[in-house]
Design a protein around this motif. Structure first.
Motif, PDB file in Angstrom:
ATOM      1  N   ASP A  77      23.936  75.988  -5.500  1.00 24.86           N
ATOM      2  CA  ASP A  77      24.209  76.752  -4.270  1.00 24.86           C
ATOM      3  C   ASP A  77      22.923  76.870  -3.464  1.00 24.86           C
ATOM      4  N   HIS A  78      22.987  76.465  -2.214  1.00 28.14           N
ATOM      5  CA  HIS A  78      21.821  76.597  -1.340  1.00 28.14           C
ATOM      6  C   HIS A  78      22.303  76.574   0.097  1.00 28.14           C
ATOM      7  N   PRO A  79      21.570  77.215   0.993  1.00 30.92           N
ATOM      8  CA  PRO A  79      21.952  77.131   2.407  1.00 30.92           C
ATOM      9  C   PRO A  79      21.391  75.842   2.999  1.00 30.92           C
ATOM     10  N   MET A  80      21.804  75.509   4.192  1.00 33.73           N
ATOM     11  CA  MET A  80      21.237  74.331   4.846  1.00 33.73           C
ATOM     12  C   MET A  80      21.292  74.505   6.355  1.00 33.73           C
ATOM     13  N   ILE A  81      20.223  74.099   7.005  1.00 32.46           N
ATOM     14  CA  ILE A  81      20.213  74.043   8.469  1.00 32.46           C
ATOM     15  C   ILE A  81      20.025  72.581   8.851  1.00 32.46           C
ATOM     16  N   ALA A  82      20.903  72.074   9.701  1.00 33.31           N
ATOM     17  CA  ALA A  82      20.781  70.696  10.183  1.00 33.31           C
ATOM     18  C   ALA A  82      21.134  70.642  11.662  1.00 33.31           C
ATOM     19  N   LEU A  83      20.296  69.957  12.425  1.00 33.51           N
ATOM     20  CA  LEU A  83      20.488  69.824  13.872  1.00 33.51           C
ATOM     21  C   LEU A  83      20.646  68.356  14.236  1.00 33.51           C
ATOM     22  N   ALA A  84      21.571  68.077  15.177  1.00 31.33           N
ATOM     23  CA  ALA A  84      21.845  66.683  15.554  1.00 31.33           C
ATOM     24  C   ALA A  84      21.729  66.518  17.068  1.00 31.33           C
ATOM     25  N   PRO A  85      20.582  66.032  17.554  1.00 29.50           N
ATOM     26  CA  PRO A  85      20.401  65.874  18.996  1.00 29.50           C
ATOM     27  C   PRO A  85      21.205  64.702  19.567  1.00 29.50           C
ATOM     28  N   TRP A  86      21.514  64.796  20.876  1.00 29.54           N
ATOM     29  CA  TRP A  86      22.316  63.736  21.510  1.00 29.54           C
ATOM     30  C   TRP A  86      21.563  62.994  22.602  1.00 29.54           C
ATOM     31  N   SER A  87      20.299  63.343  22.804  1.00 24.82           N
ATOM     32  CA  SER A  87      19.515  62.623  23.814  1.00 24.82           C
ATOM     33  C   SER A  87      18.070  62.583  23.351  1.00 24.82           C
TER      34      SER A  87
ATOM     35  N   ASP B 173      20.645  59.889  14.533  1.00 26.71           N
ATOM     36  CA  ASP B 173      21.316  58.629  14.219  1.00 26.71           C
ATOM     37  C   ASP B 173      20.582  57.505  14.932  1.00 26.71           C
ATOM     38  N   GLU B 174      20.879  56.286  14.521  1.00 27.47           N
ATOM     39  CA  GLU B 174      20.163  55.132  15.075  1.00 27.47           C
ATOM     40  C   GLU B 174      20.319  55.050  16.582  1.00 27.47           C
ATOM     41  N   ILE B 175      21.481  55.498  17.079  1.00 27.35           N
ATOM     42  CA  ILE B 175      21.755  55.400  18.520  1.00 27.35           C
ATOM     43  C   ILE B 175      20.672  56.160  19.296  1.00 27.35           C
ATOM     44  N   ILE B 176      20.410  57.386  18.890  1.00 29.49           N
ATOM     45  CA  ILE B 176      19.436  58.224  19.599  1.00 29.49           C
ATOM     46  C   ILE B 176      18.006  57.897  19.153  1.00 29.49           C
ATOM     47  N   GLY B 177      17.828  57.598  17.872  1.00 30.76           N
ATOM     48  CA  GLY B 177      16.493  57.284  17.365  1.00 30.76           C
ATOM     49  C   GLY B 177      15.869  56.098  18.075  1.00 30.76           C
ATOM     50  N   HIS B 178      16.687  55.088  18.354  1.00 33.52           N
ATOM     51  CA  HIS B 178      16.176  53.862  18.967  1.00 33.52           C
ATOM     52  C   HIS B 178      16.412  53.788  20.471  1.00 33.52           C
ATOM     53  N   LEU B 179      17.101  54.769  21.014  1.00 32.11           N
ATOM     54  CA  LEU B 179      17.364  54.762  22.457  1.00 32.11           C
ATOM     55  C   LEU B 179      16.102  55.134  23.229  1.00 32.11           C
ATOM     56  N   ARG B 180      15.848  54.397  24.301  1.00 33.17           N
ATOM     57  CA  ARG B 180      14.784  54.804  25.218  1.00 33.17           C
ATOM     58  C   ARG B 180      15.434  55.257  26.507  1.00 33.17           C
ATOM     59  N   GLU B 181      15.023  56.409  27.002  1.00 33.55           N
ATOM     60  CA  GLU B 181      15.535  56.870  28.291  1.00 33.55           C
ATOM     61  C   GLU B 181      14.496  57.730  28.987  1.00 33.55           C
ATOM     62  N   LYS B 182      14.848  58.123  30.198  1.00 39.13           N
ATOM     63  CA  LYS B 182      13.898  58.889  31.003  1.00 39.13           C
ATOM     64  C   LYS B 182      13.802  60.310  30.474  1.00 39.13           C
ATOM     65  N   VAL B 183      12.590  60.768  30.247  1.00 38.26           N
ATOM     66  CA  VAL B 183      12.404  62.163  29.842  1.00 38.26           C
ATOM     67  C   VAL B 183      11.232  62.782  30.600  1.00 38.26           C
ATOM     68  N   GLU B 184      11.342  64.079  30.749  1.00 35.81           N
ATOM     69  CA  GLU B 184      10.197  64.864  31.218  1.00 35.81           C
ATOM     70  C   GLU B 184       9.969  65.922  30.168  1.00 35.81           C
ATOM     71  N   LEU B 185       8.830  65.886  29.521  1.00 35.41           N
ATOM     72  CA  LEU B 185       8.553  66.855  28.466  1.00 35.41           C
ATOM     73  C   LEU B 185       7.919  68.106  29.064  1.00 35.41           C
ATOM     74  N   PRO B 186       8.224  69.263  28.471  1.00 35.42           N
ATOM     75  CA  PRO B 186       7.630  70.500  28.985  1.00 35.42           C
ATOM     76  C   PRO B 186       6.144  70.567  28.645  1.00 35.42           C
ATOM     77  N   ASP B 187       5.403  71.366  29.417  1.00 33.34           N
ATOM     78  CA  ASP B 187       3.972  71.512  29.155  1.00 33.34           C
ATOM     79  C   ASP B 187       3.715  72.302  27.883  1.00 33.34           C
ATOM     80  N   SER B 188       4.616  73.244  27.603  1.00 37.29           N
ATOM     81  CA  SER B 188       4.444  74.017  26.371  1.00 37.29           C
ATOM     82  C   SER B 188       5.817  74.433  25.841  1.00 37.29           C
ATOM     83  N   VAL B 189       5.860  74.775  24.568  1.00 36.42           N
ATOM     84  CA  VAL B 189       7.113  75.202  23.945  1.00 36.42           C
ATOM     85  C   VAL B 189       6.876  76.493  23.164  1.00 36.42           C
ATOM     86  N   GLU B 190       7.960  77.180  22.874  1.00 36.31           N
ATOM     87  CA  GLU B 190       7.860  78.397  22.082  1.00 36.31           C
ATOM     88  C   GLU B 190       7.718  78.010  20.613  1.00 36.31           C
TER      89      GLU B 190
END
Lengths: 176, 380
Positions: free
Chosen positions: B133-143, B170-187
């Motif tokens: 028995d253990h908890p789990m956190i998993a996140l799956a991004p789409w872009s 997944d491979e689709i997002i891992g290998h996908l290249r697209e336009k991004v603008e990254l924030p200057d800082s994050v929490e």
């Protein structure tokens, strides 16, 4: 206006790099771009396919459904990847590496690899020759932007040769 | 915001990790996750961090646990075959409450499967791959952009709850290249330090108010004992039913307490929808296009996208099931999330699978056809 490109050949010809540079140029001009690829587990040889979608609106489904333009740098790639081209789409072939052009109404043959060897000195530059040709044929990005993207992406000591390769491809397409 | 640029999903993961404060990466590169290791190898030294290419997958996982215990935010990235090998140490991290992020860029399995082809078939392994028995956190991004955010989130959750967090790409997002603008800082969530001294009776595994213990980092002057045996507040194993029960309950409750806050979902075209598609990761993008096309054709269909895969969005699905006539679960596997959706829907509506497992990602028309078939069956 969505445009879908597919660049294909065999692993090691550099079609993925060409696709990345094309997508980078589109992004530099403020467009949306999605670039993906599929290849086998081999480092060299084996089928290699790179795709680019360029749009003004956000791109959701990230893979090409029906290409507007297909580049094929091997006979195998030509035979495999032209089939779902739009009826008014364009098939661009390396003249020498695709000796038997598929039966498609709109075909342009450019001796891409031969030009790379004769004009730039190495077949290694074939992908950038192809990029120059594709840039001209699609008209989606400015030549100057593509130049900058190439210069940004390739190793510094090869910039000059790559510029020559790009120009060679551009000029070859302009004559068609 | 910095300037827009073309970026790959795997690169965005590495960039997000750096932004979140990850300063140690150990890995054994594997397709389609390799670019994460490559990018970390390039970036980490520039930020005073360490990158180690380990002798194998198990060694990599062990190394990040050690580094985390010594105080560094740590990450490892792999794909199915490596993910299988790391299962034992994922359980160790859950039991010994060692913060860490493990990225799994899914490819076709089982076993070595199809190394370069996309799949989403590790959903259940993420939840139940390690025993007990253990908890789990998993996140799956789409872009690509969300991969950056989800990585930051994964690091923050792992530190805040002192638990392993899986970034389920997944491979689709891992290998996908697209336009991004990254924030200057994050929490960024900084790991909590002990609130007592030894003289004041500090016990490393004594739970704080949020049930998460403030385990001191190694080398900070505290005596700590870390074990995969169930233990009490001292960190030493105790063979008692009471400690065992309390430990297992606390491991689950520390995450359950955060509840809805860590369950991220998004709805599109759901207003007045009679049918819904549920999807995640790269497939959700294709589902979005399929649903948009269906809407244009006058069909009342919407999309629910799961970003948090575990804990499962039970309440969201239950509410959805009460509202629509049918739910279509589109996933690149033989059927995994569909079982969870069925469980959470509690029979309130029809739940059907649109699965695919032939090396190819979905095309919008395939999901559109599956929507039509489901509607036809339900309305028949």
């Amino acid at each position: 206006m969505r445009k879908q490109l597919r660049l294909s050949g065999s692993g090691g010809q550099g079609v993925i790099t060409a696709a990345i540079i094309f997508a980078e140029a589109a992004v530099a001009e403020g467009k949306e771009a999605a670039q993906s690829q599929s290849y086998g587990p081999e480092a060299r040889g084996g089928a290699s396919k790179a795709e680019v979608i360029i749009d003004d609106a956000p791109i959701y489904h990230p893979h090409v459904e029906q290409p507007d333009i297909v580049l094929a740098m091997t006979q195998k790639a030509a035979d495999k990847y032209y089939t779902d081209l739009k009826p008014d789409g364009l098939l661009v072939l390396d003249t020498d590496l695709v000796p038997e052009p598929p039966d498609f109404p709109n075909v342009i043959r450019i001796p891409i690899t031969k030009l790379a060897v004769e004009q730039v000195g190495k077949s290694l530059f074939a992908n950038i020759v192809a990029l120059g040709a594709i840039a001209h044929l699609t008209g989606l990005v400015n030549f100057e932007t593509v130049k900058e993207s190439v210069a940004h992406r390739v190793p510094p000591h090869t910039v000059e040769q790559n510029m020559k390769a790009l120009q060679t491809g551009w000029d070859a397409a302009a004559k068609k | 915001m910095s300037k827009a640029r073309l970026m790959q999903g795997n690169e965005a993961c590495a960039e997000g990790a750096i932004a979140a404060g990850v300063r140690f990466f150990a890995g054994y590169p594997i397709t389609p996750s390799t670019e994460i290791a490559e990018t970390m190898a390039k970036l980490l030294p520039q930020y005073g961090g360490k990158f180690i290419q380990m002798e194998d997958e198990i060694g990599s996982m062990g190394a990040i646990l050690g580094a985390s215990l010594a105080g560094l935010k740590s990450m490892d990235a792999t794909s199915g075959p490596g993910f299988s090998l790391k299962q034992e140490l994922i359980g160790y991290a859950a039991c010994a409450e060692i913060p860490c992020v493990l990225v799994n860029v899914q490819r076709v399995g089982p076993s070595t499967g199809q190394p370069t082809a996309p799949s989403q078939a590790d959903v259940m392994q993420v939840r139940w791959g390690t025993h007990g028995d253990h908890p789990m956190i998993a996140l799956a991004p789409w872009s690509v952009r969300e991969t950056y955010d989800a990585t930051v989130m994964a690091v923050n959750y792992s530190e805040r709850f002192r638990t392993p967090v899986i970034l389920l790409m997944d491979e689709i997002i891992g290998h996908l290249r697209e336009k991004v603008e990254l924030p200057d800082s994050v929490e960024v969530y900084e790991r909590r330090k002990p609130k007592k001294t030894r003289a004041e009776g500090y016990e490393p595994y004594e739970p704080d108010e949020d049930l998460v213990p403030n385990v001191a980092d190694f080398g900070k002057g505290y005596h700590i004992h870390v074990t995969g045996l169930l233990h009490d507040a001292t960190g030493f194993p105790v063979g008692s039913p009471k400690v065992t029960e309390e430990s297992i309950r606390r491991l689950h409750e520390k995450i359950a307490r955060a509840g809805d806050e860590i369950i991220h979902t998004e709805e599109y075209f759901m207003e007045d929808a009679e049918y819904a598609v549920v999807a995640f990761g790269g497939t959700a993008r294709t589902a979005y296009e399929a649903v948009r096309n269906a809407r244009e054709a006058g069909k009342k269909v919407g999309l629910l996208r799961l970003m948090t895969i575990w804990p499962f969005a039970d309440k969201v699905i239950e509410q959805l099931a009460a509202k629509v006539k049918g739910i279509l679960v589109a996933e690149l596997n033989y059927g995994q999330v569909v079982h969870e959706v069925r469980r959470a829907a509690q029979g309130k509506c029809l739940v059907e699978l649109c699965g695919k497992y032939n090396m190819k990602s979905f095309e919008p028309k395939e999901i559109e056809a599956a929507i039509d078939e489901m509607c036809a069956r339900r309305d028949a």
